[in-house]
Write an enzyme that holds these catalytic residues in place. Structure first.
Site, PDB file in Angstrom:
ATOM      1  N   LYS A 110       0.830  -1.212   0.000  1.00 49.05           N
ATOM      2  CA  LYS A 110       0.000   0.000   0.000  1.00 49.05           C
ATOM      3  C   LYS A 110       0.864   1.262   0.000  1.00 49.05           C
ATOM      4  O   LYS A 110       0.511   2.249  -0.640  1.00 49.05           O
ATOM      5  CB  LYS A 110      -0.970  -0.023   1.187  1.00 49.05           C
ATOM      6  CG  LYS A 110      -2.077  -1.041   0.974  1.00 49.05           C
ATOM      7  CD  LYS A 110      -3.061  -1.084   2.111  1.00 49.05           C
ATOM      8  CE  LYS A 110      -4.157  -2.095   1.807  1.00 49.05           C
ATOM      9  NZ  LYS A 110      -5.133  -2.223   2.892  1.00 49.05           N
ATOM     10  N   LYS A 189      -4.151  -7.351 -10.946  1.00 51.00           N
ATOM     11  CA  LYS A 189      -5.279  -7.719 -10.079  1.00 51.00           C
ATOM     12  C   LYS A 189      -6.316  -6.589 -10.119  1.00 51.00           C
ATOM     13  O   LYS A 189      -5.951  -5.415 -10.037  1.00 51.00           O
ATOM     14  CB  LYS A 189      -4.744  -7.884  -8.652  1.00 51.00           C
ATOM     15  CG  LYS A 189      -5.826  -8.145  -7.637  1.00 51.00           C
ATOM     16  CD  LYS A 189      -5.372  -7.834  -6.210  1.00 51.00           C
ATOM     17  CE  LYS A 189      -6.594  -7.543  -5.388  1.00 51.00           C
ATOM     18  NZ  LYS A 189      -6.527  -6.788  -4.223  1.00 51.00           N
ATOM     19  N   LYS A 192      -9.679  -1.362  -6.631  1.00 51.45           N
ATOM     20  CA  LYS A 192     -10.087   0.047  -6.630  1.00 51.45           C
ATOM     21  C   LYS A 192      -8.859   0.949  -6.733  1.00 51.45           C
ATOM     22  O   LYS A 192      -8.912   2.012  -7.315  1.00 51.45           O
ATOM     23  CB  LYS A 192     -10.823   0.366  -5.325  1.00 51.45           C
ATOM     24  CG  LYS A 192     -12.233  -0.177  -5.280  1.00 51.45           C
ATOM     25  CD  LYS A 192     -12.748  -0.185  -3.838  1.00 51.45           C
ATOM     26  CE  LYS A 192     -13.263  -1.545  -3.447  1.00 51.45           C
ATOM     27  NZ  LYS A 192     -13.084  -1.892  -2.037  1.00 51.45           N
TER      28      LYS A 192
HETATM   29  P1  ADP Z   1      -9.721  -3.502  -3.456  1.00 54.53           P
HETATM   30  O1  ADP Z   1      -8.404  -4.174  -3.751  1.00 54.53           O
HETATM   31  O2  ADP Z   1     -10.486  -3.212  -4.700  1.00 54.53           O
HETATM   32  O3  ADP Z   1      -9.564  -2.283  -2.561  1.00 54.53           O
HETATM   33  P2  ADP Z   1     -10.647  -4.820  -1.065  1.00 54.53           P
HETATM   34  O4  ADP Z   1      -9.230  -4.880  -0.564  1.00 54.53           O
HETATM   35  O5  ADP Z   1     -11.603  -3.879  -0.408  1.00 54.53           O
HETATM   36  O6  ADP Z   1     -10.594  -4.536  -2.643  1.00 54.53           O
HETATM   37  O7  ADP Z   1     -11.227  -6.290  -1.050  1.00 54.53           O
HETATM   38  C1  ADP Z   1     -12.466  -6.725  -0.550  1.00 54.53           C
HETATM   39  C2  ADP Z   1     -12.563  -8.230  -0.724  1.00 54.53           C
HETATM   40  O8  ADP Z   1     -12.566  -8.557  -2.113  1.00 54.53           O
HETATM   41  C3  ADP Z   1     -11.396  -9.006  -0.114  1.00 54.53           C
HETATM   42  O9  ADP Z   1     -11.869 -10.226   0.434  1.00 54.53           O
HETATM   43  C4  ADP Z   1     -10.503  -9.249  -1.278  1.00 54.53           C
HETATM   44  O10 ADP Z   1      -9.688 -10.405  -1.104  1.00 54.53           O
HETATM   45  C5  ADP Z   1     -11.496  -9.441  -2.416  1.00 54.53           C
HETATM   46  N1  ADP Z   1     -10.914  -9.006  -3.689  1.00 54.53           N
HETATM   47  C6  ADP Z   1     -10.583  -7.743  -4.030  1.00 54.53           C
HETATM   48  N2  ADP Z   1     -10.091  -7.683  -5.283  1.00 54.53           N
HETATM   49  C7  ADP Z   1     -10.104  -8.965  -5.746  1.00 54.53           C
HETATM   50  C8  ADP Z   1      -9.706  -9.563  -6.992  1.00 54.53           C
HETATM   51  N3  ADP Z   1      -9.229  -8.845  -7.992  1.00 54.53           N
HETATM   52  N4  ADP Z   1      -9.860 -10.901  -7.110  1.00 54.53           N
HETATM   53  C9  ADP Z   1     -10.365 -11.640  -6.093  1.00 54.53           C
HETATM   54  N5  ADP Z   1     -10.762 -11.135  -4.905  1.00 54.53           N
HETATM   55  C10 ADP Z   1     -10.628  -9.821  -4.716  1.00 54.53           C
END
Ligand code: ADP
Ligand code: TRP
Length: 325
Positions: A110, A189, A192
């Site tokens: 991060k 991946k 957001k």
């Molecule tokens: P972001 O990376 O978009 O900020 P979050 O960290 O808020 O997403 O993730 C929320 C949930 O969604 C977590 O359980 C995370 O492991 C899952 N998740 C987020 N992005 C992915 C992805 N590209 N593929 C699979 N699972 C994901």
């Protein structure tokens, strides 16, 4: 089994969140005791705009409810409505070795992405451990990127139990290999923070534009292709049934199919998949009072469990009851 998970309200939810985590949350709620929450304390580590924060929180709630979260059966709340978790996080941080947190990759990732290296970001896994342990969770359905945090939670729980006696249940992660990492439209991946997402409820024409923009290699149409190395095939896997998927796999290996054709099918499949939920999402868009009520009821149920856990924890540590309560 008690199943618990949280999702940060840090922007519009995307199909990576859905297929990687939310779909499992929703499926698991029917045969288990579901405890799901909106992790607003965690989202605070990125210092969101206070004017938009509540709207983001309600958006996540509306998405969950539209996609099938059943508030009669599942406990669904806003993390900061149960402030006891921050107390537990402090108590846990007093048994958490620094090295355990220093080994966590998410802090480094991060900061590399440009987030400010604040203490909350470093201590993030301890708050997550508090979320999980507070509610005696057995199973934590998440995407692959969260695996390390569940391992850390187990380590912290074991350390606490070792010092103060059996207090916490040791949880297990639940990660579906097939959807562990959903790729974004740039091939990284989907996240957001990378601006490469397909939002669950964005207008269908936007979904189409984004899918058509997904990066691919330049293998000519007639050549044989490796489905496992293709970002579009990865999306096909999410929404196509097994029979159809096997046909596409064969077409990739035989050659003769262009990426444009596959993209069009992915667009159709995503539309078909999410269409049944769109109307409910639109109804909820204008029903903030109902959504607030659901979160409020959920918080009351969550707090009842939290106060039992905190009593156990305060007794175990010798803090005892809060005297003026
Ligand atoms: P972001 O990376 O978009 O900020 P979050 O960290 O808020 O997403 O993730 C929320 C949930 O969604 C977590 O359980 C995370 O492991 C899952 N998740 C987020 N992005 C992915 C992805 N590209 N593929 C699979 N699972 C994901
Ligand atoms: N850290 C998780 C994420 O970014 C969100 C989260 C907070 C969580 N507390 C949790 C997930 C407890 C599972 C259990 O996705």
């Amino acid at each position: 089994m008690r199943v618990l998970s949280g999702i940060q309200p840090s922007g519009k939810l995307h199909i990576g969140n859905y297929f990687g985590a939310m779909r499992q949350h929703l499926q698991l709620q029917s045969e288990n005791e579901g405890f799901y929450f909106i992790a607003d304390y965690h989202a605070l580590t990125t210092n969101p705009d206070p004017k938009q924060f509540n709207e983001h929180i309600l958006d996540v709630a509306k998405d969950y409810l539209a996609l099938g979260l059943d508030p009669e059966k599942t406990v669904f709340w806003r993390q900061s409505d149960v402030p006891e978790v921050t107390e537990l996080a402090w108590i846990l941080s007093c048994v958490t070795p620094m090295g355990l947190l220093q080994r966590c990759t998410s802090f480094k990732d991060k900061v590399e992405q440009g987030l400010s290296p604040v203490h909350g970001l470093f201590a993030y896994p301890v708050l997550q451990a508090a979320d999980i342990l507070m509610f005696n969770s057995n199973l934590v359905p998440v995407g692959q990127d969260q695996k390390q945090h569940i391992e850390v939670t187990r380590d912290i729980a074991a350390k606490f139990n070792n010092i103060y006696g059996e207090t916490f249940v040791l949880p297990k992660e639940h990660i579906l290999k097939s959807v562990a990492v959903v790729p974004g439209i740039d091939g990284r991946k989907m996240s957001k923070s990378y601006d490469n997402t397909i939002e669950i409820f964005e207008p269908e024409n936007k979904v189409k534009k984004k899918v058509m923009r997904i990066v691919t290699d330049s293998t000519p149409v007639e050549d044989t292709k490796d489905p496992e190395a293709c970002n579009i095939f990865a999306l096909l896997k999410l929404a196509a049934d097994e029979g159809e998927l096997a046909e596409w796999e064969q077409k990739y290996r035989d050659g003769g199919v262009g990426y444009g054709t596959v993209k069009k099918r992915v667009v159709e499949l995503l539309h078909e998949y999410f269409r049944p939920f769109r109307q409910k999402r639109e109804e909820l868009a204008n029903n903030a009072d109902y959504v607030e009520q659901v979160l409020c009821n959920g918080a009351a149920k969550a707090r009842a469990v939290a106060s039992e856990t905190m009593k156990r924890v305060r007794d175990a540590t010798g803090l005892g009851d809060v005297r003026n309560a």
